[in-house]
Design a protein around this motif. Structure first.
Motif, PDB file in Angstrom:
ATOM      1  N   THR A 217      -2.123   1.250  -4.249  1.00 28.03           N
ATOM      2  CA  THR A 217      -2.308   1.608  -2.846  1.00 28.03           C
ATOM      3  C   THR A 217      -3.745   1.355  -2.400  1.00 28.03           C
ATOM      4  O   THR A 217      -4.574   0.875  -3.172  1.00 28.03           O
ATOM      5  CB  THR A 217      -1.891   3.081  -2.602  1.00 28.03           C
TER       6      THR A 217
ATOM      7  N   SER B  85       0.879  -1.161   0.000  1.00 23.52           N
ATOM      8  CA  SER B  85       0.000   0.000   0.000  1.00 23.52           C
ATOM      9  C   SER B  85       0.907   1.198   0.000  1.00 23.52           C
ATOM     10  O   SER B  85       1.196   1.777   1.050  1.00 23.52           O
ATOM     11  CB  SER B  85      -0.886  -0.022   1.241  1.00 23.52           C
TER      12      SER B  85
ATOM     13  N   THR C 133       1.157   4.399  -0.566  1.00 23.68           N
ATOM     14  CA  THR C 133       1.014   5.688   0.130  1.00 23.68           C
ATOM     15  C   THR C 133       0.706   5.512   1.622  1.00 23.68           C
ATOM     16  O   THR C 133       0.485   6.501   2.320  1.00 23.68           O
ATOM     17  CB  THR C 133      -0.066   6.571  -0.543  1.00 23.68           C
TER      18      THR C 133
ATOM     19  N   GLN D  30       8.573   6.498   1.330  1.00 21.64           N
ATOM     20  CA  GLN D  30       7.921   6.834   0.051  1.00 21.64           C
ATOM     21  C   GLN D  30       8.764   7.827  -0.736  1.00 21.64           C
ATOM     22  O   GLN D  30       9.038   7.637  -1.923  1.00 21.64           O
ATOM     23  CB  GLN D  30       6.563   7.492   0.298  1.00 21.64           C
TER      24      GLN D  30
END
Ligand code: SF4
Length: 335
Positions: A97, A65, A67, A74
């Motif tokens: 995500t 996932s 985000t 990230q």
């Protein structure tokens, strides 16, 4: 997804995901167990050396996932990818995500780094299925996120699953209809596979979950795929990508088959032939004409489709032949 896109996948397994979907063990799904860093991204781009031949070259962060992983991780991964865009090594980034890990600020940040396609794991649009599967988001979360992604000018891909706890074929069809209304650019369909050491595996072992078999998945997906295609929405993936781990036993049950997509295409052709043969007289000999590339799908594994049609319609003979005259799909004749 553009047919001319070349995808370079980088799997980001389960990193920081605070959720516990009953079916999920990202390490087994992706076959990836190590931590992914900016070095992983740079190395993947270097080794792939995607040629600039007119096709869009996209780096894809798949598997988790994205985000929802820690922000600094990230940004580290996205910076490495953006650097490759700036140096002309790739053209853009796509990622997958969760719907509740998307908002306008997140999308602004993704756009800044060069992301132009977002895949959202809807899995189901049925609240009970989402709850029983431990997804931790609602159908409304998906609708909101899908709208934001589209309004933000990103390509939108939606993922759905079949055979989750509490799911039924009717609920899956309803999920497909709701996803179609969101006008995605493509969908992926993942029939549920029971992975070892997941909560779903335990439920199954205790007899609290009924396995979604390969046959269940094939017959249901042969209904879902035409729904999407008739709406002009391509199904860009059907079933988990086969890996050595999955084939070697990590897929303990459920709808894992290395050629699931082919089985579904074969069933769709069988269903179309069934419709076309309605009213044919028993004892007739039938010829099915299909484009060359669909001949083996029409015949089916171990000539199963031809046997089924012969028995169901009490035919003397059924044969399938390929034609090259631009025949778009399937034509039936009696001899
Ligand atoms: S949100 Fe995604 S990564 Fe997290 S447990 Fe669920 S399926 Fe796995």
């Amino acid at each position: 997804m553009s047919a001319r896109a070349r995808i370079l996948p980088v799997f980001v397994p389960h990193q920081g995901c605070p959720h516990a979907c009953v079916f999920c063990d990202q390490r087994h799904i992706t076959g990836e167990k190590s931590v992914v860093s900016s070095d992983t991204v740079r190395k993947a781009i270097q080794e792939a050396a995607l040629p600039r031949n007119g096709a869009k070259r996209q780096l894809a962060f798949y598997g988790g996932s994205f985000t929802a992983i820690p922000l600094d991780r990230q940004n580290e991964l996205l910076s490495a990818a953006k650097d490759a865009i700036d140096r002309g090594l790739i053209d853009s980034i796509r990622l997958s995500t969760r719907p509740d890990a998307i908002d306008s600020a997140v999308l602004d940040r993704l756009r800044f780094y060069g992301v132009d396609a977002v895949e959202l794991g809807a899995q189901s649009m049925d609240e009970e299925v989402l709850r029983l599967s431990g997804r931790g988001h609602t159908a409304e979360d998906l609708e909101r996120a899908a709208r934001l992604v589209k309004e933000g000018g990103f390509e939108l891909i939606l993922q759905m699953m079949t055979g989750l706890p509490g799911d039924t074929p009717e609920r899956s069809v309803e999920t497909a209809r709701k996803l179609i209304r969101l006008r995605p650019d493509g969908v992926r369909i993942y029939p549920t596979v029971i992975l070892k050491d997941t909560a779903l595996y335990e439920l199954w072992k205790r007899g609290e979950y009924r396995e979604h078999t390969v046959e269940d998945a094939v017959s249901l997906c042969a209904v879902l795929v035409p729904l999407f295609e008739e709406a002009g929405i391509p199904v860009i993936r059907l079933g988990l990508n086969p890996t050595e781990e999955l084939s070697g036993g990590e897929a303990a049950g459920g709808a894992y088959h290395p050629a699931l997509g082919e089985l579904v295409k074969s069933r769709i052709l069988l269903n179309r032939a069934r419709q076309m043969l309605r009213g044919v007289r028993p004892g007739a000999s039938v010829v099915l004409e299909v484009p060359e590339e669909k001949l083996s799908q029409m015949i089916g594994q171990r000539r199963e489709n031809l046997r089924i049609l012969r028995e169901e319609f009490m035919l003397r003979n059924v044969r399938a032949v390929s034609v090259r005259d631009g025949c778009p799909d399937l034509r039936c004749f009696t001899e």
